[in-house]
Design a protein around this motif. Structure first.
Motif, PDB file in Angstrom:
ATOM      1  N   GLY A 203       0.877  -1.150   0.005  1.00 24.55           N
ATOM      2  CA  GLY A 203      -0.132  -0.085   0.003  1.00 24.55           C
ATOM      3  C   GLY A 203       0.785   1.262  -0.081  1.00 24.55           C
ATOM      4  N   ARG A 204       1.880   1.275   0.585  1.00 29.46           N
ATOM      5  CA  ARG A 204       2.772   2.446   0.798  1.00 29.46           C
ATOM      6  C   ARG A 204       3.468   2.738  -0.436  1.00 29.46           C
ATOM      7  NH1 ARG A 204       6.012  -1.504   3.365  1.00 29.46           N
ATOM      8  NH2 ARG A 204       8.242  -1.352   3.026  1.00 29.46           N
ATOM      9  N   PHE A 205       3.564   1.699  -1.513  1.00 25.13           N
ATOM     10  CA  PHE A 205       4.096   2.060  -2.948  1.00 25.13           C
ATOM     11  C   PHE A 205       2.940   2.176  -3.890  1.00 25.13           C
ATOM     12  CE2 PHE A 205       6.985  -1.116  -0.863  1.00 25.13           C
ATOM     13  CZ  PHE A 205       7.989   0.012  -0.713  1.00 25.13           C
ATOM     14  N   GLY A 206       1.529   2.433  -3.531  1.00 23.28           N
ATOM     15  CA  GLY A 206       0.566   2.998  -4.189  1.00 23.28           C
ATOM     16  C   GLY A 206      -0.424   1.993  -4.597  1.00 23.28           C
ATOM     17  N   TYR A 207      -0.145   0.614  -4.406  1.00 23.83           N
ATOM     18  CA  TYR A 207      -0.958  -0.339  -4.764  1.00 23.83           C
ATOM     19  C   TYR A 207      -2.114  -0.531  -4.114  1.00 23.83           C
ATOM     20  CZ  TYR A 207       2.848  -2.079  -7.657  1.00 23.83           C
ATOM     21  OH  TYR A 207       4.093  -2.086  -8.508  1.00 23.83           O
ATOM     22  N   GLY A 208      -3.540  -0.772  -4.730  1.00 22.10           N
ATOM     23  CA  GLY A 208      -4.707  -0.958  -4.014  1.00 22.10           C
ATOM     24  C   GLY A 208      -5.236  -2.212  -4.395  1.00 22.10           C
ATOM     25  N   ASN A 209      -5.959  -2.864  -3.478  1.00 20.14           N
ATOM     26  CA  ASN A 209      -6.568  -4.208  -3.999  1.00 20.14           C
ATOM     27  C   ASN A 209      -7.890  -3.949  -5.013  1.00 20.14           C
ATOM     28  OD1 ASN A 209      -8.418  -6.603  -1.986  1.00 20.14           O
ATOM     29  ND2 ASN A 209      -7.481  -6.911  -3.917  1.00 20.14           N
ATOM     30  N   ALA A 210      -7.628  -4.516  -6.209  1.00 23.32           N
ATOM     31  CA  ALA A 210      -8.699  -4.259  -6.994  1.00 23.32           C
ATOM     32  C   ALA A 210      -9.686  -5.397  -7.455  1.00 23.32           C
ATOM     33  CB  ALA A 210      -7.974  -3.846  -8.379  1.00 23.32           C
ATOM     34  N   THR A 211      -9.191  -6.444  -7.206  1.00 23.99           N
ATOM     35  CA  THR A 211     -10.066  -7.766  -7.268  1.00 23.99           C
ATOM     36  C   THR A 211     -10.046  -8.611  -6.155  1.00 23.99           C
ATOM     37  OG1 THR A 211      -8.541  -9.210  -8.302  1.00 23.99           O
ATOM     38  CG2 THR A 211      -9.262  -7.458  -9.810  1.00 23.99           C
ATOM     39  N   PHE A 212     -11.066  -9.692  -6.274  1.00 22.24           N
ATOM     40  CA  PHE A 212     -11.227 -10.566  -5.132  1.00 22.24           C
ATOM     41  C   PHE A 212     -11.272 -11.802  -5.808  1.00 22.24           C
ATOM     42  CE2 PHE A 212     -12.075  -6.629  -2.871  1.00 22.24           C
ATOM     43  CZ  PHE A 212     -11.649  -6.821  -1.685  1.00 22.24           C
ATOM     44  N   SER A 213     -10.906 -12.946  -5.029  1.00 25.86           N
ATOM     45  CA  SER A 213     -11.240 -14.619  -5.718  1.00 25.86           C
ATOM     46  C   SER A 213     -12.164 -14.973  -4.747  1.00 25.86           C
ATOM     47  CB  SER A 213      -9.936 -15.051  -5.893  1.00 25.86           C
ATOM     48  OG  SER A 213      -9.145 -14.587  -6.966  1.00 25.86           O
ATOM     49  N   LEU A 214     -13.040 -15.878  -5.258  1.00 25.50           N
ATOM     50  CA  LEU A 214     -13.709 -16.981  -4.346  1.00 25.50           C
ATOM     51  C   LEU A 214     -13.331 -18.169  -4.004  1.00 25.50           C
ATOM     52  CD1 LEU A 214     -16.943 -17.305  -3.581  1.00 25.50           C
ATOM     53  CD2 LEU A 214     -17.321 -18.256  -5.558  1.00 25.50           C
ATOM     54  N   TYR A 215     -13.399 -18.417  -2.937  1.00 27.46           N
ATOM     55  CA  TYR A 215     -12.902 -19.994  -2.454  1.00 27.46           C
ATOM     56  C   TYR A 215     -14.052 -20.755  -1.820  1.00 27.46           C
ATOM     57  CZ  TYR A 215      -7.979 -18.517  -3.110  1.00 27.46           C
ATOM     58  OH  TYR A 215      -6.805 -18.235  -3.417  1.00 27.46           O
ATOM     59  N   ALA A 216     -14.399 -21.886  -2.067  1.00 27.32           N
ATOM     60  CA  ALA A 216     -15.507 -22.608  -1.291  1.00 27.32           C
ATOM     61  C   ALA A 216     -14.937 -24.097  -1.130  1.00 27.32           C
ATOM     62  CB  ALA A 216     -16.691 -22.572  -2.352  1.00 27.32           C
ATOM     63  N   GLU A 217     -15.693 -24.684  -0.203  1.00 26.87           N
ATOM     64  CA  GLU A 217     -15.694 -26.142  -0.032  1.00 26.87           C
ATOM     65  C   GLU A 217     -16.997 -26.616  -0.072  1.00 26.87           C
ATOM     66  OE1 GLU A 217     -13.293 -28.254   1.032  1.00 26.87           O
ATOM     67  OE2 GLU A 217     -11.481 -26.825   0.531  1.00 26.87           O
ATOM     68  N   ILE A 218     -17.404 -27.116  -1.083  1.00 26.56           N
ATOM     69  CA  ILE A 218     -19.161 -27.384  -1.434  1.00 26.56           C
ATOM     70  C   ILE A 218     -19.269 -28.863  -1.092  1.00 26.56           C
ATOM     71  CG2 ILE A 218     -20.673 -27.543  -3.243  1.00 26.56           C
ATOM     72  CD1 ILE A 218     -18.889 -25.821  -5.034  1.00 26.56           C
ATOM     73  N   ASP A 219     -20.098 -29.022  -0.075  1.00 23.18           N
ATOM     74  CA  ASP A 219     -20.715 -30.286   0.302  1.00 23.18           C
ATOM     75  C   ASP A 219     -21.542 -30.993  -0.604  1.00 23.18           C
ATOM     76  OD1 ASP A 219     -21.709 -32.610   1.602  1.00 23.18           O
ATOM     77  OD2 ASP A 219     -22.379 -31.639   3.436  1.00 23.18           O
ATOM     78  N   THR A 220     -21.071 -31.727  -1.593  1.00 24.29           N
ATOM     79  CA  THR A 220     -21.748 -32.262  -2.717  1.00 24.29           C
ATOM     80  C   THR A 220     -22.575 -33.290  -2.300  1.00 24.29           C
ATOM     81  OG1 THR A 220     -20.087 -33.607  -3.416  1.00 24.29           O
ATOM     82  CG2 THR A 220     -20.217 -31.531  -4.565  1.00 24.29           C
ATOM     83  N   SER A 221     -22.469 -33.781  -1.024  1.00 24.97           N
ATOM     84  CA  SER A 221     -23.467 -34.986  -0.447  1.00 24.97           C
ATOM     85  C   SER A 221     -24.877 -34.202  -0.260  1.00 24.97           C
ATOM     86  CB  SER A 221     -23.072 -35.692   0.777  1.00 24.97           C
ATOM     87  OG  SER A 221     -22.909 -34.876   1.790  1.00 24.97           O
ATOM     88  N   ARG A 222     -24.835 -32.924  -0.142  1.00 23.04           N
ATOM     89  CA  ARG A 222     -26.108 -32.193   0.323  1.00 23.04           C
ATOM     90  C   ARG A 222     -26.662 -31.131  -0.776  1.00 23.04           C
ATOM     91  NH1 ARG A 222     -26.746 -31.678   6.730  1.00 23.04           N
ATOM     92  NH2 ARG A 222     -25.352 -33.547   7.539  1.00 23.04           N
ATOM     93  N   VAL A 223     -25.612 -30.515  -1.484  1.00 21.67           N
ATOM     94  CA  VAL A 223     -25.810 -29.665  -2.352  1.00 21.67           C
ATOM     95  C   VAL A 223     -26.126 -29.916  -3.787  1.00 21.67           C
ATOM     96  CG1 VAL A 223     -25.032 -27.294  -3.518  1.00 21.67           C
ATOM     97  CG2 VAL A 223     -24.509 -27.776  -1.225  1.00 21.67           C
ATOM     98  N   ARG A 224     -27.100 -29.657  -4.313  1.00 26.22           N
ATOM     99  CA  ARG A 224     -27.540 -29.985  -5.736  1.00 26.22           C
ATOM    100  C   ARG A 224     -27.597 -28.988  -6.719  1.00 26.22           C
ATOM    101  NH1 ARG A 224     -26.570 -33.962  -3.648  1.00 26.22           N
ATOM    102  NH2 ARG A 224     -27.682 -35.718  -3.071  1.00 26.22           N
ATOM    103  N   LEU A 225     -27.570 -29.263  -7.811  1.00 21.71           N
ATOM    104  CA  LEU A 225     -27.393 -28.159  -8.809  1.00 21.71           C
ATOM    105  C   LEU A 225     -28.456 -28.201  -9.546  1.00 21.71           C
ATOM    106  CD1 LEU A 225     -23.667 -28.422 -10.701  1.00 21.71           C
ATOM    107  CD2 LEU A 225     -24.644 -26.830  -8.790  1.00 21.71           C
ATOM    108  N   SER A 226     -29.343 -27.318 -10.011  1.00 27.02           N
ATOM    109  CA  SER A 226     -30.205 -27.072 -10.959  1.00 27.02           C
ATOM    110  C   SER A 226     -30.086 -26.500 -12.118  1.00 27.02           C
ATOM    111  CB  SER A 226     -31.363 -26.169 -10.319  1.00 27.02           C
ATOM    112  OG  SER A 226     -32.558 -25.844 -11.308  1.00 27.02           O
ATOM    113  N   VAL A 227     -29.733 -27.329 -13.242  1.00 27.37           N
ATOM    114  CA  VAL A 227     -28.899 -26.830 -14.322  1.00 27.37           C
ATOM    115  C   VAL A 227     -29.720 -26.212 -15.286  1.00 27.37           C
ATOM    116  CG1 VAL A 227     -26.990 -28.577 -14.023  1.00 27.37           C
ATOM    117  CG2 VAL A 227     -29.152 -29.171 -15.437  1.00 27.37           C
ATOM    118  N   SER A 228     -29.108 -25.443 -16.157  1.00 23.09           N
ATOM    119  CA  SER A 228     -29.942 -24.610 -17.247  1.00 23.09           C
ATOM    120  C   SER A 228     -30.317 -25.441 -18.586  1.00 23.09           C
ATOM    121  CB  SER A 228     -29.121 -23.574 -17.461  1.00 23.09           C
ATOM    122  OG  SER A 228     -27.653 -23.925 -17.967  1.00 23.09           O
ATOM    123  N   ALA A 229     -31.180 -24.841 -19.176  1.00 23.78           N
ATOM    124  CA  ALA A 229     -31.512 -25.476 -20.438  1.00 23.78           C
ATOM    125  C   ALA A 229     -30.506 -25.898 -21.527  1.00 23.78           C
ATOM    126  CB  ALA A 229     -32.652 -24.645 -21.243  1.00 23.78           C
TER     127      ALA A 229
END
Length: 416
Positions: A131-157
Motif C-alpha cells: 500500500g505504501r507504494f501505491g498499490y490498491g486491492n482491485a479484485t477478489f477471488s472466491l474460495y469454497a468447500e462445497i458439500d456435494t452430498s447435500r448441495v444439488r445443482l439446478s442446471v440450465s436448459a
C-alpha cells in the motif's frame, strides 16, 4: 552503488542470465526455502524476462529480487492494456530495514514508466507491504468447500446437449487455450497469455498435489466443438462409514451457460467424493446461482490483484465508463509525484480523456484508492464511506462511482 545507514554498500542492477540461479535461490529462501520441482523451476526460468528483472547484490551475494512480467490486461470496455506484472519480490532476512525493498520499488516504477506501461499490478504474499507504494486491492477471488452430498445443482436448459469427455491435459492444451482466449476480452482483470504461459495451467509437480491425483482434464463439447474445459485433481479419502473424497478444481472455463453447467454437474458427480474444493474463482462464478444451498458451500473471499496507476492520465483514458462521467480528481501520490495533482476525467461507454487541469477538484483520493477502483470491482462509493475518498462537490462521488463500474466482476485467472 548505494549505502545504508550502517555504511554497507549494495548494488542494484538488471539481472544477467548467468546470475539467475543465485537470484532465484534468494527468492526461494525468502519464501521459506523449500526447493521446487525441477519442472517448476525450469518453467519460471523460461518465463523470466531478464531485462525487466532486478537484483540487489552485497558483494557476490544476492540479497534482493524483483521482476516485472510484460502482460496485457483486460480493462473495463474490453481494451487490452500493457501492464507490468510485478513478481518474484524478496529481501534477504539478513538485509531487512535497509531500504532495499523501497529502492527496488523505486527503480521498478521508474522503469515501468519508461516502458510506457500505464499500470503495474501484483498479487501480494503480504498485503500490508504494498500500500505504501501505491498499490490498491482491485479484485477478489472466491474460495469454497462445497458439500456435494447435500448441495444439488439446478442446471440450465441445453445442458444435456453438452458432452463431457476425459482428455490428457497436455494433449488438449491448445483447445483449452482457445477457449480461454475467447473469454479474455469479456472480463476486466483477465490476462492475455503470452507464449509459454499456457504451460502454467498443466504444471503438475507431485509436491503440489497434497496427496491428490495427478492433474486430470475433461472437455465440454457440443456438435464437435470444444466449448469448455475443467482441470482438477481427486484426493481420495476413506472413513469408516465409506468414501469421503475431495475434488480439487484447478481451472475451469466455458463459453456459455450450458457448457458451464455441464462441467459443474460432472464435478459434483464424481464417484467416491463428497466435496468440491474451489479456489481462486470469480466472485460471480455462475455455479453459485445453480446451487441448492449456499450455506453448505462455505464461501469466502480473498484479496487477489493489486493495481497501481503508473501514469494516471493514460490509465484512466484506456478504459471506458458505463455511464457518462465528468469529474476532477485531486490525486495524492508521494511515491510517483508525476501523478500528483488535479486530473479532469471525461468519459462514457465509447471512450475517455483525462488531462491535467487547474479546475477545482470534485473528489480527493490517493493513487492507491484510484488503483483499487480502476477495474470496477471496488466502488468509489464504498471507499468514500470508509473515508478513503473525499467528496468535494456534492453528487460527484455517486456520479463517478456509477461510471467506474463494470458489467462483469473483475477477476485475475491465475497468479504470477
Amino acid at each position: 552503488m548505494a549505502s545504508d545507514a550502517n555504511g554497507l554498500s549494495t548494488d542494484l542492477r538488471v539481472l544477467r542470465q548467468d546470475e539467475w540461479d543465485k537470484w532465484y535461490n534468494t527468492l526461494i529462501r525468502g519464501f521459506g526455502g523449500v526447493p521446487e520441482a525441477a519442472e517448476e523451476r525450469e518453467l519460471w526460468n523460461s518465463l523470466t524476462e531478464f531485462d525487466r528483472s532486478l537484483g540487489v547484490w552485497d558483494g557476490d551475494e544476492c540479497v534482493g529480487t524483483a521482476g516485472a512480467f510484460s502482460f496485457r490486461l483486460t480493462v473495463p470496455g474490453g481494451a487490452s492494456l500493457p501492464v507490468a506484472g510485478v513478481t518474484m519480490v524478496s529481501v534477504a532476512a539478513t538485509h531487512r530495514r535497509r531500504g532495499i525493498l523501497t529502492s527496488m520499488m523505486r527503480r521498478q516504477l521508474d522503469d515501468v514508466r519508461s516502458w510506457g506501461e500505464p499500470l503495474a499490478v501484483l498479487t501480494a504474499s503480504e498485503p500490508a507491504i504494498y500500500g505504501r507504494f501505491g498499490y490498491g486491492n482491485a479484485t477478489f477471488s472466491l474460495y469454497a468447500e462445497i458439500d456435494t452430498s447435500r448441495v444439488r445443482l439446478s442446471v440450465s436448459a441445453g445442458t444435456d446437449d453438452v458432452r463431457v469427455r476425459y482428455a490428457a491435459p497436455a494433449e488438449v492444451l491448445d483447445v483449452c487455450e482457445a477457449v480461454y482466449a475467447r473469454l479474455v476480452p469479456a472480463r476486466p482483470g483477465m490476462l492475455e497469455r503470452r507464449p509459454g504461459w499456457e504451460r502454467l495451467g498443466v504444471l503438475d509437480p507431485e509436491s503440489e498435489r497434497d496427496g491428490a491425483s495427478p492433474l486430470q482434464c475433461v472437455l465440454a463439447e457440443r456438435d464437435g466443438e470444444t466449448v469448455g474445459y475443467a482441470r482438477y485433481r481427486v484426493k481420495p479419502v476413506w472413513e469408516s462409514p465409506g468414501p469421503d473424497g475431495k475434488v480439487v478444481l484447478e481451472d475451469s472455463a466455458a463459453l456459455d451457460p450450458a457448457a458451464d453447467a455441464a462441467l459443474w454437474r460432472f464435478l459434483f458427480g464424481i464417484d467416491l467424493t463428497s466435496t468440491v474444493a474451489v479456489r481462486g474463482r470469480p466472485v460471480d462464478d455462475p455455479w453459485q446461482y445453480l446451487a441448492s444451498d449456499l450455506r453448505r458451500c462455505n464461501l469466502r473471499l480473498r484479496d487477489s490483484l493489486y493495481v497501481r496507476p503508473v501514469e494516471v492520465g493514460a490509465a484512466l483514458e484506456a478504459r471506458t465508463y458505463q455511464t457518462p462521467v465528468d469529474v476532477v480528481f485531486e490525486v495524492e501520490d508521494t511515491f510517483c509525484p508525476w501523478n500528483a495533482g488535479r486530473w479532469r476525467l471525461s468519459g462514457d461507454a465509447k471512450g475517455a480523456s483525462c488531462e491535467r487541469t487547474a479546475d477545482a477538484a470534485d473528489l480527493a483520493l490517493s493513487v492507491r484508492e484510484l488503483g483499487a477502483a480502476y477495474l470496477g470491482g471496488v466502488s468509489l462509493a464504498s471507499l468514500g464511506a470508509a473515508g478513503r475518498v473525499r467528496e468535494l462537490r456534492r453528487g460527484a462521488l455517486a456520479e463517478a462511482s456509477l461510471g467506474f463500474g463494470a458489467g462483469a466482476v473483475p477477476w485475475l485467472p491465475h497468479g504470477f
